[in-house]
Design a protein around this motif. Sequence first.
Motif, mmCIF file in Angstrom:
data_model
loop_
_atom_site.group_PDB
_atom_site.id
_atom_site.type_symbol
_atom_site.label_atom_id
_atom_site.label_comp_id
_atom_site.label_asym_id
_atom_site.label_seq_id
_atom_site.Cartn_x
_atom_site.Cartn_y
_atom_site.Cartn_z
ATOM 1 N N ILE A 146 6.259 7.728 -15.676
ATOM 2 C CA ILE A 146 4.871 7.504 -16.102
ATOM 3 C C ILE A 146 4.480 6.049 -15.862
ATOM 4 C CG2 ILE A 146 3.324 7.442 -18.096
ATOM 5 C CD1 ILE A 146 4.891 9.850 -19.206
ATOM 6 N N ALA A 147 5.392 5.121 -16.188
ATOM 7 C CA ALA A 147 5.111 3.698 -15.974
ATOM 8 C C ALA A 147 4.931 3.395 -14.489
ATOM 9 C CB ALA A 147 6.247 2.857 -16.554
ATOM 10 N N ILE A 148 5.758 4.004 -13.637
ATOM 11 C CA ILE A 148 5.624 3.790 -12.196
ATOM 12 C C ILE A 148 4.285 4.308 -11.708
ATOM 13 C CG2 ILE A 148 6.505 4.527 -9.945
ATOM 14 C CD1 ILE A 148 9.326 4.492 -11.209
ATOM 15 N N GLN A 149 3.877 5.477 -12.203
ATOM 16 C CA GLN A 149 2.613 6.048 -11.754
ATOM 17 C C GLN A 149 1.418 5.231 -12.233
ATOM 18 O OE1 GLN A 149 2.617 10.634 -11.941
ATOM 19 N NE2 GLN A 149 4.477 10.064 -13.047
ATOM 20 N N VAL A 150 1.415 4.837 -13.502
ATOM 21 C CA VAL A 150 0.329 4.005 -14.011
ATOM 22 C C VAL A 150 0.289 2.679 -13.257
ATOM 23 C CG1 VAL A 150 -0.525 2.739 -16.024
ATOM 24 C CG2 VAL A 150 0.316 5.076 -16.292
ATOM 25 N N GLY A 151 1.475 2.100 -13.006
ATOM 26 C CA GLY A 151 1.550 0.834 -12.295
ATOM 27 C C GLY A 151 1.222 0.941 -10.823
ATOM 28 N N SER A 152 1.057 2.159 -10.326
ATOM 29 C CA SER A 152 0.654 2.360 -8.933
ATOM 30 C C SER A 152 -0.798 2.785 -8.822
ATOM 31 C CB SER A 152 1.550 3.422 -8.283
ATOM 32 O OG SER A 152 2.908 3.050 -8.292
ATOM 33 N N TRP A 153 -1.235 3.715 -9.678
ATOM 34 C CA TRP A 153 -2.626 4.176 -9.625
ATOM 35 C C TRP A 153 -3.600 3.056 -9.972
ATOM 36 C CZ3 TRP A 153 -4.616 8.967 -8.208
ATOM 37 C CH2 TRP A 153 -3.687 9.987 -7.986
ATOM 38 N N ALA A 154 -3.303 2.291 -11.033
ATOM 39 C CA ALA A 154 -4.251 1.273 -11.502
ATOM 40 C C ALA A 154 -4.509 0.186 -10.451
ATOM 41 C CB ALA A 154 -3.767 0.668 -12.819
ATOM 42 N N GLY A 202 0.810 -1.207 0.000
ATOM 43 C CA GLY A 202 0.000 0.000 0.000
ATOM 44 C C GLY A 202 0.843 1.257 0.000
ATOM 45 N N PHE A 203 1.885 1.307 0.842
ATOM 46 C CA PHE A 203 2.707 2.516 0.819
ATOM 47 C C PHE A 203 3.594 2.567 -0.424
ATOM 48 C CE2 PHE A 203 5.603 -0.159 3.497
ATOM 49 C CZ PHE A 203 6.790 -0.017 2.783
ATOM 50 N N ASP A 204 3.941 1.398 -0.993
ATOM 51 C CA ASP A 204 4.630 1.395 -2.291
ATOM 52 C C ASP A 204 3.781 2.078 -3.357
ATOM 53 O OD1 ASP A 204 6.710 0.059 -1.209
ATOM 54 O OD2 ASP A 204 6.391 -1.818 -2.269
ATOM 55 N N PHE A 205 2.514 1.687 -3.429
ATOM 56 C CA PHE A 205 1.604 2.314 -4.382
ATOM 57 C C PHE A 205 1.516 3.818 -4.113
ATOM 58 C CE2 PHE A 205 -0.847 -1.931 -4.696
ATOM 59 C CZ PHE A 205 -0.050 -2.337 -5.744
ATOM 60 N N GLY A 206 1.402 4.185 -2.844
ATOM 61 C CA GLY A 206 1.296 5.594 -2.507
ATOM 62 C C GLY A 206 2.499 6.385 -2.950
ATOM 63 N N VAL A 207 3.701 5.860 -2.725
ATOM 64 C CA VAL A 207 4.919 6.549 -3.158
ATOM 65 C C VAL A 207 4.945 6.664 -4.679
ATOM 66 C CG1 VAL A 207 7.441 6.414 -3.220
ATOM 67 C CG2 VAL A 207 6.220 5.872 -1.112
ATOM 68 N N GLY A 208 4.564 5.597 -5.380
ATOM 69 C CA GLY A 208 4.533 5.663 -6.840
ATOM 70 C C GLY A 208 3.572 6.712 -7.347
ATOM 71 N N MET A 209 2.416 6.852 -6.705
ATOM 72 C CA MET A 209 1.444 7.853 -7.122
ATOM 73 C C MET A 209 1.923 9.276 -6.849
ATOM 74 S SD MET A 209 -2.274 6.184 -6.160
ATOM 75 C CE MET A 209 -1.880 5.468 -4.574
ATOM 76 N N LEU A 210 2.877 9.432 -5.934
ATOM 77 C CA LEU A 210 3.379 10.757 -5.582
ATOM 78 C C LEU A 210 4.464 11.265 -6.523
ATOM 79 C CD1 LEU A 210 3.650 10.306 -1.706
ATOM 80 C CD2 LEU A 210 2.017 11.765 -2.918
ATOM 81 N N MET A 211 4.857 10.477 -7.494
ATOM 82 C CA MET A 211 5.991 10.845 -8.342
ATOM 83 C C MET A 211 5.807 12.185 -9.043
ATOM 84 S SD MET A 211 8.438 8.542 -8.159
ATOM 85 C CE MET A 211 9.365 8.582 -9.689
ATOM 86 N N SER A 212 4.591 12.556 -9.366
ATOM 87 C CA SER A 212 4.331 13.852 -9.987
ATOM 88 C C SER A 212 3.634 14.826 -9.045
ATOM 89 C CB SER A 212 3.472 13.690 -11.252
ATOM 90 O OG SER A 212 4.205 13.087 -12.284
ATOM 91 N N LEU A 213 3.124 14.336 -7.921
ATOM 92 C CA LEU A 213 2.365 15.183 -7.014
ATOM 93 C C LEU A 213 3.237 15.904 -6.003
ATOM 94 C CD1 LEU A 213 -0.640 12.787 -6.226
ATOM 95 C CD2 LEU A 213 -0.591 14.690 -7.850
ATOM 96 N N LEU A 214 4.334 15.288 -5.576
ATOM 97 C CA LEU A 214 5.115 15.828 -4.468
ATOM 98 C C LEU A 214 6.331 16.660 -4.886
ATOM 99 C CD1 LEU A 214 4.519 15.654 -1.471
ATOM 100 C CD2 LEU A 214 6.145 13.758 -1.309
ATOM 101 N N PRO A 215 7.127 16.246 -5.880
ATOM 102 C CA PRO A 215 8.336 17.014 -6.216
ATOM 103 C C PRO A 215 8.021 18.444 -6.645
ATOM 104 C CG PRO A 215 8.436 14.820 -7.176
ATOM 105 C CD PRO A 215 7.042 14.998 -6.671
ATOM 106 N N ARG A 216 8.899 19.383 -6.260
ATOM 107 C CA ARG A 216 8.774 20.792 -6.607
ATOM 108 C C ARG A 216 10.147 21.340 -7.007
ATOM 109 N NH1 ARG A 216 4.322 19.351 -6.382
ATOM 110 N NH2 ARG A 216 2.495 20.257 -5.330
ATOM 111 N N GLY A 217 10.150 22.574 -7.548
ATOM 112 C CA GLY A 217 11.393 23.234 -7.912
ATOM 113 C C GLY A 217 11.675 23.134 -9.395
#
Length: 349
Positions: free
Chosen positions: A122-130, A23-38
Amino acid sequence: MDLALVWFFIIAILWTGYLVLEGFDFGVGMLMSLLPRGDAAHREKERRVLVNSIGPVWDGNEVWLLTAGGATFAAFPEWYATMFSGFYLPLLLILVALIVRGVAFEYRGKIADAVWARRCDIAIQVGSWAPAILWGVAFANLVRGVQLSETHQYVGGFWALLNPFALLGGATTLVLFLLHGTVFVALKTDGEIRARARRFAGVLSVAALAVAGGWALWAQLAFSVTWTWAAVAVAALALVGVALANRAGREGWAFGLSAATIIAAVVLIFGSMFPDVMPGLDGGPSLSIAEASSTPYTLTVMTWVAAFLTPLVILYQGWTYWVFRRRLTVDHIPAPAGLTWKKIKESAF
């Protein structure tokens, strides 16, 4: 106690381990575009922090899924056959997503190229959100009940699985895993990304309480039994505790309470199913634990094997988490060490 009941509880525990850890693996994968800044360079470093936070453990977490599937096949072959044939398309989509995600994790750092890294992200995010959504849809249908024939064949079709209750179940696992992953990032990192994760976790804890609370109340009132109200209460209190612990900067407590929420959800799911493994829809034919179980000899052998090997696996996995327990920051991220496309072409030709 009947060994079939014992293995029903063991499989529930295996699913609990999988959903808490993956579950937290999926959560981290979904954060790949949501959390980073700068700027682009800083965002890339923060994405690498996210990947590295679960890099040593994500593949070990997936072992719980393999074990749960294998145990279901051996202990309850008819449950395995009915569920995997009836839920074939959703489970196939989950499998493909997990494969794509795993390949992206392994090969993201092999090539020092921004376009390559972005495609892997993108692959990590799709593989986590789905999977985060589809697991919720699948388990919600098991709580609600499915259309089975007298011979325990699923006859509902794919679109029958996408009912409102199941879709809300998918939203529930999505928000719970996203919260779980965000709290894990706050626990595993330091600096700006830790502070950002804590702020995001505060928002997500409110969203999780609303979405998961709505689904749990629907499940309890429409499909469950009296004693699972305790699981609903524990989940609600744990989510409140996540918000309070996160606000106080107690990331360890927040992560533990987030895990407790997922555990309570699994108790609600399996408690609602009991004494069936595939409840029938609207009182229709169902598949019970006794009808789906293997022979007593098979269950006895499995029990002895599990009693010997399970503690070893848990000890090894716990040791892995202990070894990689330190927090990460962008300062720990070295320069990219992967190959360039030019070097790859030169070595190939």
